[in-house]
Design a protein around this motif. Structure first.
Motif, short mmCIF file in Angstrom:
data_model
loop_
_atom_site.label_atom_id
_atom_site.label_comp_id
_atom_site.label_asym_id
_atom_site.label_seq_id
_atom_site.Cartn_x
_atom_site.Cartn_y
_atom_site.Cartn_z
N GLU A 80 11.04 6.30 -10.41
CA GLU A 80 11.38 7.71 -10.58
C GLU A 80 12.89 7.94 -10.62
OE1 GLU A 80 9.40 10.24 -7.79
OE2 GLU A 80 7.44 9.30 -8.13
N ARG A 81 13.61 7.23 -9.75
CA ARG A 81 15.06 7.41 -9.70
C ARG A 81 15.82 6.46 -10.61
NH1 ARG A 81 17.07 11.98 -6.88
NH2 ARG A 81 15.17 12.86 -5.99
N LYS A 82 15.08 5.51 -11.21
CA LYS A 82 15.68 4.56 -12.16
C LYS A 82 16.84 3.78 -11.54
CE LYS A 82 12.87 6.25 -15.21
NZ LYS A 82 11.61 5.53 -15.53
N VAL A 83 16.66 3.39 -10.27
CA VAL A 83 17.66 2.58 -9.58
C VAL A 83 17.15 1.14 -9.54
CG1 VAL A 83 18.84 2.18 -7.38
CG2 VAL A 83 18.46 4.52 -8.18
N ALA A 84 17.92 0.22 -10.08
CA ALA A 84 17.49 -1.17 -10.21
C ALA A 84 17.67 -1.92 -8.89
CB ALA A 84 18.25 -1.86 -11.33
N ALA A 85 16.88 -1.52 -7.90
CA ALA A 85 16.88 -2.23 -6.62
C ALA A 85 15.92 -3.40 -6.69
CB ALA A 85 16.47 -1.28 -5.51
N ARG A 86 16.08 -4.34 -5.77
CA ARG A 86 15.19 -5.50 -5.68
C ARG A 86 14.17 -5.24 -4.58
NH1 ARG A 86 19.25 -10.09 -4.33
NH2 ARG A 86 17.30 -11.25 -4.09
N VAL A 87 12.91 -5.06 -4.98
CA VAL A 87 11.84 -4.71 -4.04
C VAL A 87 11.28 -5.98 -3.41
CG1 VAL A 87 9.59 -3.62 -3.80
CG2 VAL A 87 11.29 -2.63 -5.35
N GLY A 141 0.79 -1.22 0.00
CA GLY A 141 0.00 0.00 0.00
C GLY A 141 0.82 1.27 0.00
N ALA A 142 2.13 1.16 0.24
CA ALA A 142 3.02 2.32 0.18
C ALA A 142 3.71 2.34 -1.18
CB ALA A 142 4.05 2.26 1.31
N ASN A 143 4.27 3.50 -1.56
CA ASN A 143 4.87 3.60 -2.89
C ASN A 143 6.33 4.03 -2.86
OD1 ASN A 143 4.67 6.29 -2.17
ND2 ASN A 143 3.28 6.87 -3.82
N ALA A 144 6.94 4.08 -1.67
CA ALA A 144 8.31 4.61 -1.57
C ALA A 144 9.33 3.76 -2.31
CB ALA A 144 8.71 4.74 -0.10
N ALA A 145 9.25 2.44 -2.17
CA ALA A 145 10.22 1.58 -2.84
C ALA A 145 10.08 1.67 -4.36
CB ALA A 145 10.06 0.14 -2.37
N GLN A 146 8.86 1.72 -4.83
CA GLN A 146 8.64 1.85 -6.28
C GLN A 146 9.15 3.17 -6.81
OE1 GLN A 146 7.77 -0.40 -8.44
NE2 GLN A 146 7.51 -1.95 -6.85
N ARG A 147 9.11 4.22 -5.98
CA ARG A 147 9.62 5.52 -6.43
C ARG A 147 11.14 5.45 -6.64
NH1 ARG A 147 7.22 10.51 -3.13
NH2 ARG A 147 8.02 11.60 -4.97
#
Length: 268
Positions: free
Chosen positions: A155-162, A145-151
């Motif tokens: 938005e920052r185009k950082v290929a992190a693993r969520v 329900g939060a969107n911080a990790a997706q941002r």
């Protein structure tokens, strides 16, 4: 003449029907309102063992309800339920680290923002993560329900693993158990989590992605939005906002040097 009269009556019927369809009861018409607040975020919105709610958002909700001259009850509302409780009518207002976004505006209305914060990163003390770019290839917690990790990713185009978890309590446990490498969200949320945990988790102070926390309202309730905006303005002008921020975050390391009325989104 009869034909002309029939046309006039038909047009009048359409106009009256159209007006009726646009009519909406405002929460200002209620004597008592239900306010959704977080039960899971120390310093922000937290329900203690005695069942009482406390935190910055909770105090903001109390202040606004007082300005609206409304009796109120609190509804515990996790991140994933913030839209739903407004859409289905369980809550009249949501004050729960509710970041204003275009996607959410399609479902609900927002007053405010009542607070501007920034996205930050919480890590273990021995981690080397210092900024958002350091999250490349790393595992970051995402609360449902939060969107911080997706941002971070979009938005920052950082290929992190969520890696998803249902709430921040489980995110924190995953961080300490090495299931994830970082937790990222509003700095006020992370400051509260770190303070409650007390194990030496580290804030990166990365300060990226401005977070505009608004007060959620039923979609289209313009009178309530305008009244809440007036209450927020009063809260800053009479010094209450500064007192509440220092009360809850004065020892957290957050920068509280400049406390001004945020620029509102508008109520149209």
């Amino acid at each position: 003449m009869k034909r002309a009269l029939a046309v006039v009556l038909a047009v009048a019927t359409v106009l009256v029907t159209g007006c009726g369809m646009s009519d909406q009861e405002s929460i200002l018409d209620k004597d008592e309102i239900v306010i959704g607040v977080r039960p899971d975020l120390p310093l922000v919105g937290f329900r203690g063992p005695d069942g009482q709610f406390e935190g910055f958002d909770v105090d903001v909700a109390r202040y606004v309800a007082g300005k609206l001259d409304k009796e109120f009850t609190f509804l515990p509302t996790l991140a994933a339920a913030r839209d739903d409780v407004l859409v289905d009518g369980r809550a009249d207002m949501v004050v729960a680290t509710y970041t204003i976004s275009q996607d959410r505006k399609a479902k609900v209305s927002f007053a405010g923002p009542y607070h501007i914060s920034y996205q930050d990163i919480l890590t273990r003390a021995d981690e080397t993560i210092k900024n958002v770019r350091d999250l490349e290839g790393r595992r970051i917690c995402e609360v449902t329900g939060a969107n911080a990790a997706q941002r971070v990713v979009e938005e920052r185009k950082v290929a992190a693993r969520v890696v998803p978890f249902p709430d921040y309590r489980q995110c924190l446990a995953a961080l300490k158990n090495n299931q994830v490498d970082a937790v990222t969200t509003n700095d006020v949320i992370l400051a509260g989590l770190a303070a409650q945990d007390g194990s030496g988790l580290r804030l990166a102070n990365a300060q990226f992605n401005e977070q505009r926390s608004g007060i959620g309202l039923p979609k289209g309730d313009v009178p309530a939005c305008e009244a809440v905006n007036r209450a927020i303005t009063d809260m800053y002008q009479d010094g209450t906002a500064a007192k509440l921020l220092k009360k809850w975050f004065g020892t957290s390391g957050l920068d509280l040097d400049t406390i001004a009325v945020p620029q509102f989104e508008g109520c149209s």
